[in-house]
Motif scaffolding. Sequence first.
Motif, mmCIF file in Angstrom:
data_model
loop_
_atom_site.group_PDB
_atom_site.id
_atom_site.type_symbol
_atom_site.label_atom_id
_atom_site.label_comp_id
_atom_site.label_asym_id
_atom_site.label_seq_id
_atom_site.Cartn_x
_atom_site.Cartn_y
_atom_site.Cartn_z
ATOM 1 N N ILE A 58 0.860 -1.182 0.000
ATOM 2 C CA ILE A 58 0.000 0.000 0.000
ATOM 3 C C ILE A 58 0.895 1.230 0.000
ATOM 4 O O ILE A 58 1.794 1.358 0.841
ATOM 5 N N GLU A 93 -1.231 6.771 0.820
ATOM 6 C CA GLU A 93 -2.523 6.153 1.104
ATOM 7 C C GLU A 93 -2.553 5.565 2.514
ATOM 8 O O GLU A 93 -3.564 5.646 3.221
ATOM 9 N N TYR A 94 -1.424 4.974 2.949
ATOM 10 C CA TYR A 94 -1.361 4.395 4.292
ATOM 11 C C TYR A 94 -1.584 5.469 5.354
ATOM 12 O O TYR A 94 -2.399 5.294 6.273
ATOM 13 N N LEU A 149 -5.325 6.829 5.267
ATOM 14 C CA LEU A 149 -6.291 5.950 5.926
ATOM 15 C C LEU A 149 -6.043 5.898 7.437
ATOM 16 O O LEU A 149 -6.992 5.882 8.231
ATOM 17 N N VAL A 171 -4.094 3.783 -6.427
ATOM 18 C CA VAL A 171 -4.774 3.586 -5.152
ATOM 19 C C VAL A 171 -5.044 2.101 -4.973
ATOM 20 O O VAL A 171 -5.651 1.453 -5.832
ATOM 21 N N VAL A 172 -4.557 1.571 -3.857
ATOM 22 C CA VAL A 172 -4.721 0.147 -3.559
ATOM 23 C C VAL A 172 -5.804 0.012 -2.491
ATOM 24 O O VAL A 172 -5.610 0.403 -1.341
ATOM 25 N N ILE A 173 -6.935 -0.499 -2.881
ATOM 26 C CA ILE A 173 -8.033 -0.708 -1.937
ATOM 27 C C ILE A 173 -7.839 -2.060 -1.260
ATOM 28 O O ILE A 173 -7.708 -3.083 -1.951
ATOM 29 N N PRO A 174 -7.742 -2.097 0.073
ATOM 30 C CA PRO A 174 -7.576 -3.388 0.762
ATOM 31 C C PRO A 174 -8.713 -4.343 0.403
ATOM 32 O O PRO A 174 -9.886 -4.047 0.616
ATOM 33 N N GLU A 175 -8.353 -5.465 -0.165
ATOM 34 C CA GLU A 175 -9.363 -6.401 -0.653
ATOM 35 C C GLU A 175 -9.932 -7.273 0.465
ATOM 36 O O GLU A 175 -11.136 -7.512 0.523
ATOM 37 N N TYR A 230 -10.930 -8.384 4.365
ATOM 38 C CA TYR A 230 -11.461 -7.702 5.535
ATOM 39 C C TYR A 230 -10.422 -7.576 6.643
ATOM 40 O O TYR A 230 -10.499 -6.659 7.463
ATOM 41 N N ARG A 282 -8.689 -4.304 6.264
ATOM 42 C CA ARG A 282 -9.575 -3.192 6.602
ATOM 43 C C ARG A 282 -9.705 -3.055 8.114
ATOM 44 O O ARG A 282 -9.644 -1.954 8.665
#
Length: 357
Positions: free
Chosen positions: A85, A89-90, A93, A263-267, A269, A272
């Motif tokens: 990530i 972005e880290y 978030l 942008v790397v969206i955490p896949e 859970y 997240r």
Amino acid sequence: MQSYTEITPYDEDDACNKPNLSASIKQDNESELSEIESIDADGNNKDEVPEKVTTFQRLKGMLMIASGGIILLSTTTLAKYLKHIPTGEYLFLRFVFVLVFILPTLCFKQPTIDMKGKFKLILARCTLGSVNALCKFWAVIKLDYGNAIALAACAPVFAAIFSRILWKEKISLFTIIALVMGLSGMVLIAQPDFIFGFDESNSRKEIGPFVFVPIFGSMCLGLGFSLLRKIGKKPHILIVPFWQAICLIPISAVFQLGKRDPVVIPECYSERYLFCLIGFITMIALFLLNRGLAIEKSGPGSLMRNVDMAFAYVIQVVLFNEPLELLSILGGGLIICSTVTVAADKVFGDKFRIWEF
């Protein structure tokens, strides 16, 4: 018809009772100057009678600072683990979740906040701290873990330099020794080519200028520390974390857009939930740090804040399997010694004042 101007007799009592405008202005200026001069290096008023702090309270404050530093070290370790990530972005978030946890606390506590004349300084302090966080996390991804943490811990050394430049504070022999040790430690870790020579077979050649990123972050944080003298009394313990989150969110977003990283969206859970946990423990760590610094002086406080450096090299070997270099260990040891010397100067400087300029 002639008009006459009535001349009242001079009354010494009335003259004494009438306010003298120039004298009042002079008195106001002198009071403002004395108020600035009465603020010490820790941001406290010298004229105020300090509250008596017991040994137990001091130990409690130092334990809070050390605990906060170790907790923040765990979030840095997770950044190394989540290196897929991007750094911007880290941090974005992370501090979005910090803000989510801080806002309800502020609404519940509703602290009385005196921001008169301090807003710009607090904003500057938080902005500099945000730049330091950005540089530190970026360095953790690019450099060996222990070296990145060590180079990011040089803020007390730069704070002494900026305090001399900005506020004309005297530099003692302790400070000179700390500066020499701190700068020597940075040189041993960075190992610049113009001192150690250039070797094509050296694996460090890929590091390039990244070694100067945490050093620049330490300079920003050191300047932020020196601004505490101008801020005066320490603000509420939740104010600095709140404004640091407010500053870091747009700064990290701009950094992310500037690097044009995807942008790397955490896949999954788990990642997240992990970001949610990181935001919560970051708020706890910042609370412990600010609460501890409100009890303990800045000298021992800065020493306890950097106690996490002792764990950084262990984490580097155990968790990340990164080899240790003798020069890096010596450099980290010199940086730790420089922090100890700065702390000793603040605690024992008045008793052992040998030479200063």
